[in-house]
Design a protein around this motif. Structure first.
Motif, PDB file in Angstrom:
ATOM      1  N   GLY A 136      95.636  97.262 -32.044  1.00  0.00           N
ATOM      2  CA  GLY A 136      96.507  96.134 -31.751  1.00  0.00           C
ATOM      3  C   GLY A 136      96.623  95.104 -32.850  1.00  0.00           C
ATOM      4  N   SER A 137      95.934  95.302 -33.978  1.00  0.00           N
ATOM      5  CA  SER A 137      96.017  94.337 -35.083  1.00  0.00           C
ATOM      6  C   SER A 137      96.914  94.865 -36.188  1.00  0.00           C
ATOM      7  CB  SER A 137      94.635  94.060 -35.664  1.00  0.00           C
ATOM      8  OG  SER A 137      94.739  93.219 -36.797  1.00  0.00           O
ATOM      9  N   LEU A 138      97.768  93.985 -36.724  1.00  0.00           N
ATOM     10  CA  LEU A 138      98.586  94.323 -37.887  1.00  0.00           C
ATOM     11  C   LEU A 138      97.873  93.996 -39.197  1.00  0.00           C
ATOM     12  CD1 LEU A 138     102.087  93.000 -36.723  1.00  0.00           C
ATOM     13  CD2 LEU A 138     101.316  95.377 -36.803  1.00  0.00           C
ATOM     14  N   GLY A 139      96.767  93.271 -39.112  1.00  0.00           N
ATOM     15  CA  GLY A 139      96.010  92.961 -40.318  1.00  0.00           C
ATOM     16  C   GLY A 139      96.620  91.871 -41.164  1.00  0.00           C
ATOM     17  N   ALA A 140      97.481  91.061 -40.588  1.00  0.00           N
ATOM     18  CA  ALA A 140      97.973  89.848 -41.243  1.00  0.00           C
ATOM     19  C   ALA A 140      98.274  88.855 -40.128  1.00  0.00           C
ATOM     20  CB  ALA A 140      99.212  90.125 -42.080  1.00  0.00           C
ATOM     21  N   SER A 141      98.260  87.546 -40.470  1.00  0.00           N
ATOM     22  CA  SER A 141      98.050  86.487 -39.488  1.00  0.00           C
ATOM     23  C   SER A 141      96.675  86.682 -38.876  1.00  0.00           C
ATOM     24  CB  SER A 141      99.098  86.506 -38.366  1.00  0.00           C
ATOM     25  OG  SER A 141     100.357  86.183 -38.871  1.00  0.00           O
TER      26      SER A 141
ATOM     27  N   LEU B  38      93.199  78.756 -32.530  1.00  0.00           N
ATOM     28  CA  LEU B  38      93.743  79.331 -33.766  1.00  0.00           C
ATOM     29  C   LEU B  38      92.631  79.623 -34.768  1.00  0.00           C
ATOM     30  CD1 LEU B  38      96.353  80.133 -35.194  1.00  0.00           C
ATOM     31  CD2 LEU B  38      96.534  77.783 -36.048  1.00  0.00           C
ATOM     32  N   ALA B  39      91.653  78.717 -34.859  1.00  0.00           N
ATOM     33  CA  ALA B  39      90.525  78.921 -35.784  1.00  0.00           C
ATOM     34  C   ALA B  39      89.714  80.161 -35.431  1.00  0.00           C
ATOM     35  CB  ALA B  39      89.628  77.688 -35.793  1.00  0.00           C
ATOM     36  N   LEU B  40      89.681  80.506 -34.154  1.00  0.00           N
ATOM     37  CA  LEU B  40      88.888  81.655 -33.716  1.00  0.00           C
ATOM     38  C   LEU B  40      89.564  82.991 -34.002  1.00  0.00           C
ATOM     39  CD1 LEU B  40      87.573  80.301 -30.300  1.00  0.00           C
ATOM     40  CD2 LEU B  40      86.173  80.862 -32.287  1.00  0.00           C
ATOM     41  N   ILE B  41      90.895  83.022 -34.016  1.00  0.00           N
ATOM     42  CA  ILE B  41      91.565  84.333 -34.073  1.00  0.00           C
ATOM     43  C   ILE B  41      92.301  84.608 -35.374  1.00  0.00           C
ATOM     44  CG2 ILE B  41      91.843  84.310 -31.566  1.00  0.00           C
ATOM     45  CD1 ILE B  41      94.843  83.866 -31.987  1.00  0.00           C
ATOM     46  N   ASN B  42      92.462  83.590 -36.220  1.00  0.00           N
ATOM     47  CA  ASN B  42      93.260  83.783 -37.429  1.00  0.00           C
ATOM     48  C   ASN B  42      92.342  84.093 -38.601  1.00  0.00           C
ATOM     49  OD1 ASN B  42      95.440  83.839 -39.134  1.00  0.00           O
ATOM     50  ND2 ASN B  42      96.324  81.936 -38.372  1.00  0.00           N
ATOM     51  N   GLY B  43      91.962  85.365 -38.754  1.00  0.00           N
ATOM     52  CA  GLY B  43      91.061  85.757 -39.837  1.00  0.00           C
ATOM     53  C   GLY B  43      90.972  87.265 -39.930  1.00  0.00           C
ATOM     54  N   THR B  44      90.315  87.747 -40.971  1.00  0.00           N
ATOM     55  CA  THR B  44      90.245  89.191 -41.252  1.00  0.00           C
ATOM     56  C   THR B  44      88.908  89.796 -40.825  1.00  0.00           C
ATOM     57  OG1 THR B  44      89.382  88.765 -43.473  1.00  0.00           O
ATOM     58  CG2 THR B  44      91.778  88.944 -43.252  1.00  0.00           C
TER      59      THR B  44
ATOM     60  N   ASN C  94      82.246  86.324 -47.176  1.00  0.00           N
ATOM     61  CA  ASN C  94      81.858  84.939 -47.431  1.00  0.00           C
ATOM     62  C   ASN C  94      83.054  84.037 -47.735  1.00  0.00           C
ATOM     63  OD1 ASN C  94      78.791  85.096 -47.389  1.00  0.00           O
ATOM     64  ND2 ASN C  94      79.304  86.766 -48.777  1.00  0.00           N
ATOM     65  N   SER C  95      84.230  84.454 -47.271  1.00  0.00           N
ATOM     66  CA  SER C  95      85.457  83.696 -47.510  1.00  0.00           C
ATOM     67  C   SER C  95      85.958  83.016 -46.243  1.00  0.00           C
ATOM     68  CB  SER C  95      86.556  84.641 -48.037  1.00  0.00           C
ATOM     69  OG  SER C  95      86.225  85.150 -49.304  1.00  0.00           O
ATOM     70  N   VAL C  96      86.898  82.104 -46.429  1.00  0.00           N
ATOM     71  CA  VAL C  96      87.599  81.452 -45.315  1.00  0.00           C
ATOM     72  C   VAL C  96      88.986  82.060 -45.240  1.00  0.00           C
ATOM     73  CG1 VAL C  96      88.326  79.268 -44.312  1.00  0.00           C
ATOM     74  CG2 VAL C  96      86.320  79.338 -45.800  1.00  0.00           C
ATOM     75  N   THR C  97      89.309  82.654 -44.091  1.00  0.00           N
ATOM     76  CA  THR C  97      90.537  83.450 -44.018  1.00  0.00           C
ATOM     77  C   THR C  97      91.466  83.043 -42.875  1.00  0.00           C
ATOM     78  OG1 THR C  97      89.375  85.137 -42.716  1.00  0.00           O
ATOM     79  CG2 THR C  97      89.465  85.473 -45.105  1.00  0.00           C
ATOM     80  N   ASP C  98      91.315  81.793 -42.387  1.00  0.00           N
ATOM     81  CA  ASP C  98      92.240  81.401 -41.325  1.00  0.00           C
ATOM     82  C   ASP C  98      93.333  80.478 -41.857  1.00  0.00           C
ATOM     83  OD1 ASP C  98      90.584  78.654 -39.821  1.00  0.00           O
ATOM     84  OD2 ASP C  98      89.702  79.907 -41.366  1.00  0.00           O
ATOM     85  N   ASN C  99      94.128  79.926 -40.964  1.00  0.00           N
ATOM     86  CA  ASN C  99      95.304  79.136 -41.323  1.00  0.00           C
ATOM     87  C   ASN C  99      95.673  78.228 -40.153  1.00  0.00           C
ATOM     88  OD1 ASN C  99      97.783  78.535 -42.864  1.00  0.00           O
ATOM     89  ND2 ASN C  99      98.785  79.582 -41.178  1.00  0.00           N
TER      90      ASN C  99
END
Length: 506
Positions: free
Chosen positions: A138-143, A191-197, A306-311
């Motif tokens: 179910g993930s597109l791997g972006a957003s 949004l902070a919880l779900i927007n990441g890789t 170790n990166s920040v990957t949300d938006n």
């Protein structure tokens, strides 16, 4: 062993220990300060009624729709419920635990605007064994990995489903059973919880770790096969590899020489044959290329872990909120497709070595299909079929996912990575490769029984003994599947892999 997270970078081994071996986690104090400072800035933005994506606007194509600050909490709850659209079977528990760990580590960098209480609740879930049921598709791997991460967030809210003490149950019940209070999400937190890789990265991290151990086992099984087939040792001597100095190639040649040291079976050039077939002679070149690929993949994963990957990202010191694209999974998508190829090749060449051990036209002086009563017994004929089947399946799975993209959110999100698909396929290929190497080890031990195990090299004798410790020699036809499965699991075990490393590094 407790893993400190936040300011101290996580390693791949740290992730494995928490995800697979249930090591406890503790947040460092400096990270707590960063998180609190970031949250204070978010509260300031809300008080000033600034227009900020995901804070006072809708999501995706609805980013131009203003949401009053008094509706910010409901906006986050709606986001999680609407995005929990995962499909298919749930991820293994170890993957779900890795997802939580990686999401926590990203949030602790202090650029997400989430309350410390939410992060601490996630750490409690890890330490007390509450594991969300997260569907793997179910993930597109972006957003970000939106759909699967929403299933994690549901459990934090006391909804969804979770595992606790071996039982699958309602998420709220799991939290209550563990003595954990559910979280009521506030502005920006959904949004902070779900927007990441973190989903693709969690799957990829565990797969990469397994592939790195697989590379050691591939050298081990190749050495055993070469030994029992009386291989020509000059192919592994350093002169050849020093003048084509790929690091992986040099390492594999060195490993095979060490493992076959003191062998009475290995031959000199021209003693039995001038040169061996490629699956033996070119093991350093083939295995080495996969090792070099794994080094690159590990580098990319450690950066991502170790990166920040949300938006959007919060830069409180600079009084900035930036909507960028760190959630895009392309760096991991490409790495995962590379991992698929690297692992598939270790299985490909292993299957060819299995064929050489069992084929009566290629394995002289060993008996055909490694049985003395051929005809009445099929011996190890069909294990090669099984290995060939898995290797063929890997070829289909290795088709790259990262070259595909399907636009979403009314073409606002018009290029996606398919990184989670790439990671899932890579993990499946790595698992299949272990199956093939388990068969090669099984066949190599059987061949050694016909060549006298005392004639083996120092390391190949260890490999034989390891196999015989868990798998008996039975010459008559019997059901072999349980033994393949047992070897496969043992080869993945961290203690066994450490024993193998000791043999290689001795």
């Amino acid at each position: 062993m407790e893993i400190i997270i936040g300011s101290i970078p996580l390693s791949i081994e740290d992730v494995v220990r928490v995800a697979r071996y249930d090591h406890k986690v503790e947040i460092d104090q400096e990270s707590k300060k960063k998180v609190n400072h970031s949250r204070e800035y978010v509260e300031k933005l809300l008080a000033e009624r600034r227009v900020v994506y995901g804070l006072t606007t809708g999501f995706g194509k609805f980013s131009e729709t203003y949401i009053p600050s008094e509706q910010a909490k409901q906006l986050q709850i709606n986001l999680i419920r609407s995005h929990a659209c995962g499909l298919g079977n749930p991820f293994p528990k170890e993957v779900a635990r890795a997802i939580i760990l990686l999401r926590v580590n990203a949030l602790l960098q202090g650029h997400s605007g989430i309350r410390l209480k939410v992060i601490e609740t996630m750490v409690e879930m890890l330490n007390k064994g509450v594991t969300p049921v997260i569907p793997e598709q179910g993930s597109l791997g972006a957003s970000g990995d939106l759909a699967p991460l929403a299933h994690l967030a549901l459990v934090l809210m006391g909804e969804g489903e979770a595992y606790y003490e071996g039982e699958q149950m309602d998420g709220g019940k799991a939290l209550a059973s563990a003595g954990i209070q559910p979280v009521s999400l506030e502005a920006k937190e959904g949004l902070a919880l779900i927007n990441g890789t973190q989903v693709m990265t969690a799957v990829g991290t565990l797969a990469c770790w397994d592939a790195q151990q697989l590379a050691n086992w591939a050298d081990c099984t190749a050495a055993l096969t070469t030994d029992v087939l009386r291989g020509v040792k000059q192919a592994f001597e350093p002169e050849t590899h020093d003048i084509r100095p790929h690091a992986g190639q040099k390492q594999v040649a060195k490993n095979i020489l060490k493992l076959t040291k003191d062998s009475k079976l290995m031959t000199e050039q021209g003693e039995l044959r001038v040169q061996d077939a490629y699956s033996l002679r070119c093991a350093p070149q083939v295995h080495g290329a996969s090792r070099d690929a794994l080094e690159h993949i590990q580098e990319k994963l450690v950066i991502e872990i170790n990166s920040v990957t949300d938006n959007p990202l919060i830069f409180a010191e600079e009084d900035k909120v930036i909507s960028g694209g760190n959630f895009h999974g392309q760096p991991i998508a490409l790495a995962m497709d590379y991992l698929s190829i690297a692992a598939a090749e270790l299985a490909n060449i292993s299957e060819r070595r299995i064929e050489r051990m069992v084929n009566p036209q290629l394995n002289d002086p060993l008996p055909g299909f490694l049985t003395k009563e051929g005809g009445m017994n099929s011996g190890l004929m069909i294990p090669q079929y099984a290995a060939a089947s898995v290797v063929s399946e890997n070829k289909s799975l290795a088709h790259p996912a990262s070259v595909d993209s399907i636009p979403s959110s009314a073409n606002q999100e018009d290029h996606v990575s398919m990184g989670t698909t790439a990671a899932r396929k890579a993990a499946q290929i790595v698992g299949n490769a272990y199956k093939v190497l388990a068969i090669e080890l099984f066949c190599g031990a059987r061949a050694a029984d016909y060549q006298n195990p005392e004639n083996l090299g120092k390391g190949t004798k260890w490999a034989y003994s390891f196999c015989r410790e868990h798998v008996p020699f039975i010459e008559e036809d019997h059901v072999m599947h349980p033994y393949f499965r047992k070897l496969e699991h043992l080869m993945k075990d961290i203690e066994t892999t450490q024993q193998l490393e000791q043999q290689i590094n001795a």
